[in-house]
Write a protein that holds these residues in place. Structure first.
Motif, PDB file in Angstrom:
ATOM      1  N   LEU A  70     -51.604  31.374 -71.611  1.00  0.00           N
ATOM      2  CA  LEU A  70     -51.784  31.643 -73.043  1.00  0.00           C
ATOM      3  C   LEU A  70     -52.756  30.649 -73.671  1.00  0.00           C
ATOM      4  CD1 LEU A  70     -48.148  32.495 -74.189  1.00  0.00           C
ATOM      5  CD2 LEU A  70     -50.053  34.073 -73.899  1.00  0.00           C
ATOM      6  N   ALA A  71     -52.650  29.383 -73.271  1.00  0.00           N
ATOM      7  CA  ALA A  71     -53.562  28.370 -73.818  1.00  0.00           C
ATOM      8  C   ALA A  71     -55.003  28.632 -73.372  1.00  0.00           C
ATOM      9  CB  ALA A  71     -53.118  26.982 -73.382  1.00  0.00           C
ATOM     10  N   ALA A  72     -55.176  29.022 -72.113  1.00  0.00           N
ATOM     11  CA  ALA A  72     -56.529  29.321 -71.629  1.00  0.00           C
ATOM     12  C   ALA A  72     -57.116  30.530 -72.348  1.00  0.00           C
ATOM     13  CB  ALA A  72     -56.489  29.573 -70.119  1.00  0.00           C
ATOM     14  N   ALA A  73     -56.303  31.542 -72.579  1.00  0.00           N
ATOM     15  CA  ALA A  73     -56.786  32.739 -73.279  1.00  0.00           C
ATOM     16  C   ALA A  73     -57.080  32.447 -74.744  1.00  0.00           C
ATOM     17  CB  ALA A  73     -55.768  33.863 -73.172  1.00  0.00           C
ATOM     18  N   LEU A  74     -56.404  31.450 -75.292  1.00  0.00           N
ATOM     19  CA  LEU A  74     -56.612  31.100 -76.699  1.00  0.00           C
ATOM     20  C   LEU A  74     -58.021  30.568 -76.924  1.00  0.00           C
ATOM     21  CD1 LEU A  74     -55.075  30.961 -79.392  1.00  0.00           C
ATOM     22  CD2 LEU A  74     -54.466  28.626 -78.798  1.00  0.00           C
ATOM     23  N   PHE A  75     -58.490  29.769 -75.985  1.00  0.00           N
ATOM     24  CA  PHE A  75     -59.830  29.193 -76.130  1.00  0.00           C
ATOM     25  C   PHE A  75     -60.883  30.050 -75.479  1.00  0.00           C
ATOM     26  CE2 PHE A  75     -57.233  25.486 -77.023  1.00  0.00           C
ATOM     27  CZ  PHE A  75     -57.907  24.941 -78.093  1.00  0.00           C
ATOM     28  N   SER A 116     -59.593  37.865 -71.796  1.00  0.00           N
ATOM     29  CA  SER A 116     -58.584  37.219 -72.640  1.00  0.00           C
ATOM     30  C   SER A 116     -57.373  38.117 -72.828  1.00  0.00           C
ATOM     31  CB  SER A 116     -59.204  36.864 -73.989  1.00  0.00           C
ATOM     32  OG  SER A 116     -58.242  36.373 -74.862  1.00  0.00           O
ATOM     33  N   SER A 117     -57.594  39.384 -73.100  1.00  0.00           N
ATOM     34  CA  SER A 117     -56.489  40.323 -73.284  1.00  0.00           C
ATOM     35  C   SER A 117     -55.695  40.502 -72.003  1.00  0.00           C
ATOM     36  CB  SER A 117     -57.017  41.682 -73.749  1.00  0.00           C
ATOM     37  OG  SER A 117     -57.609  41.562 -75.001  1.00  0.00           O
ATOM     38  N   ILE A 147     -53.554  37.330 -71.436  1.00  0.00           N
ATOM     39  CA  ILE A 147     -52.412  37.276 -72.352  1.00  0.00           C
ATOM     40  C   ILE A 147     -51.319  38.242 -71.893  1.00  0.00           C
ATOM     41  CG2 ILE A 147     -51.695  37.898 -74.689  1.00  0.00           C
ATOM     42  CD1 ILE A 147     -54.343  36.663 -75.648  1.00  0.00           C
ATOM     43  N   ASN A 148     -51.699  39.441 -71.506  1.00  0.00           N
ATOM     44  CA  ASN A 148     -50.707  40.417 -71.039  1.00  0.00           C
ATOM     45  C   ASN A 148     -50.124  40.025 -69.684  1.00  0.00           C
ATOM     46  OD1 ASN A 148     -50.871  42.045 -73.305  1.00  0.00           O
ATOM     47  ND2 ASN A 148     -52.580  43.216 -72.458  1.00  0.00           N
ATOM     48  N   TYR A 149     -50.926  39.423 -68.831  1.00  0.00           N
ATOM     49  CA  TYR A 149     -50.448  38.998 -67.519  1.00  0.00           C
ATOM     50  C   TYR A 149     -49.453  37.845 -67.643  1.00  0.00           C
ATOM     51  CZ  TYR A 149     -50.544  38.010 -62.529  1.00  0.00           C
ATOM     52  OH  TYR A 149     -50.181  37.818 -61.228  1.00  0.00           O
ATOM     53  N   ALA A 150     -49.582  37.048 -68.702  1.00  0.00           N
ATOM     54  CA  ALA A 150     -48.665  35.922 -68.912  1.00  0.00           C
ATOM     55  C   ALA A 150     -47.229  36.397 -69.117  1.00  0.00           C
ATOM     56  CB  ALA A 150     -49.118  35.087 -70.106  1.00  0.00           C
ATOM     57  N   LEU A 151     -47.042  37.638 -69.535  1.00  0.00           N
ATOM     58  CA  LEU A 151     -45.689  38.172 -69.701  1.00  0.00           C
ATOM     59  C   LEU A 151     -44.936  38.236 -68.377  1.00  0.00           C
ATOM     60  CD1 LEU A 151     -46.344  41.007 -72.294  1.00  0.00           C
ATOM     61  CD2 LEU A 151     -45.192  38.826 -72.689  1.00  0.00           C
ATOM     62  N   ASN A 152     -45.651  38.283 -67.257  1.00  0.00           N
ATOM     63  CA  ASN A 152     -45.015  38.281 -65.943  1.00  0.00           C
ATOM     64  C   ASN A 152     -44.474  36.907 -65.564  1.00  0.00           C
ATOM     65  OD1 ASN A 152     -45.609  40.969 -65.549  1.00  0.00           O
ATOM     66  ND2 ASN A 152     -47.562  40.526 -64.552  1.00  0.00           N
ATOM     67  N   PHE A 153     -44.774  35.894 -66.362  1.00  0.00           N
ATOM     68  CA  PHE A 153     -44.384  34.525 -66.049  1.00  0.00           C
ATOM     69  C   PHE A 153     -43.311  34.020 -67.011  1.00  0.00           C
ATOM     70  CE2 PHE A 153     -48.292  35.058 -63.857  1.00  0.00           C
ATOM     71  CZ  PHE A 153     -48.192  34.244 -62.734  1.00  0.00           C
ATOM     72  N   ASN A 154     -42.331  34.858 -67.291  1.00  0.00           N
ATOM     73  CA  ASN A 154     -41.170  34.509 -68.120  1.00  0.00           C
ATOM     74  C   ASN A 154     -41.543  34.106 -69.543  1.00  0.00           C
ATOM     75  OD1 ASN A 154     -39.465  34.966 -65.938  1.00  0.00           O
ATOM     76  ND2 ASN A 154     -39.638  32.857 -65.238  1.00  0.00           N
ATOM     77  N   PRO A 203     -41.972  37.260 -78.447  1.00  0.00           N
ATOM     78  CA  PRO A 203     -42.141  36.471 -79.676  1.00  0.00           C
ATOM     79  C   PRO A 203     -42.946  35.191 -79.456  1.00  0.00           C
ATOM     80  CG  PRO A 203     -39.882  37.213 -79.506  1.00  0.00           C
ATOM     81  CD  PRO A 203     -40.556  37.555 -78.215  1.00  0.00           C
ATOM     82  N   LEU A 204     -42.735  34.511 -78.309  1.00  0.00           N
ATOM     83  CA  LEU A 204     -43.523  33.319 -78.030  1.00  0.00           C
ATOM     84  C   LEU A 204     -44.990  33.674 -77.857  1.00  0.00           C
ATOM     85  CD1 LEU A 204     -43.729  30.303 -77.465  1.00  0.00           C
ATOM     86  CD2 LEU A 204     -43.273  30.807 -75.069  1.00  0.00           C
ATOM     87  N   GLN A 205     -45.261  34.784 -77.212  1.00  0.00           N
ATOM     88  CA  GLN A 205     -46.643  35.217 -77.042  1.00  0.00           C
ATOM     89  C   GLN A 205     -47.302  35.465 -78.391  1.00  0.00           C
ATOM     90  OE1 GLN A 205     -47.177  39.202 -75.739  1.00  0.00           O
ATOM     91  NE2 GLN A 205     -49.171  38.819 -74.840  1.00  0.00           N
ATOM     92  N   MET A 206     -46.596  36.124 -79.283  1.00  0.00           N
ATOM     93  CA  MET A 206     -47.168  36.432 -80.596  1.00  0.00           C
ATOM     94  C   MET A 206     -47.360  35.167 -81.420  1.00  0.00           C
ATOM     95  SD  MET A 206     -45.115  39.914 -81.439  1.00  0.00           S
ATOM     96  CE  MET A 206     -46.030  40.296 -82.903  1.00  0.00           C
TER      97      MET A 206
END
Length: 107
Positions: free
Chosen positions: A102-107, A13-14, A17-24, A28-31
């Motif tokens: 992010l949605a996948a990591a959330l669940f 999950s972590s 979430i961190n890898y999603a930052l590579n996708f624009n 703040p949206l991540q948080m």
């Protein structure tokens, strides 16, 4: 053995979430998106644990989820405007992939 499963799930999950930052995805949206764990916990509690909650808890989670949705849409429209100016067709698609991560990591 159960602890190993929890550690692997936390790591995955972590990492996602961190890898999603590579996708624009902006930080703040991540948080803001990560604060949606209230909704994820409630959905999992309802469907897996067969729990029921007080109406005020449903209402509060609904209001928080609406705020997250509004922030995500606002960030997406900003991203779409930026991608239209750059003539880069893939940047909005990458942003959508990041939101899906992010949605996948959330669940």
């Amino acid at each position: 053995m159960e602890y190993i499963k929890l550690v692997i799930m936390f790591f995955a999950s972590s990492w996602l979430i961190n890898y999603a930052l590579n996708f624009n995805i902006s930080v703040p949206l991540q948080m803001i998106f990560r604060s949606g764990s209230l909704m994820a916990n409630m959905v999992i509690g309802i469907f897996i644990l067969q729990k029921s909650y007080d109406i005020f808890k449903y209402l509060s989670v609904l209001m928080i989820s609406a705020g997250i949705f509004i922030c995500t849409i606002a960030s997406g429209s900003e991203m779409k405007k930026r991608s239209e100016g750059n003539d880069d067709d893939g940047s909005f698609i990458y942003w959508l992939m990041g939101v899906a991560m992010l949605a996948a990591a959330l669940f």
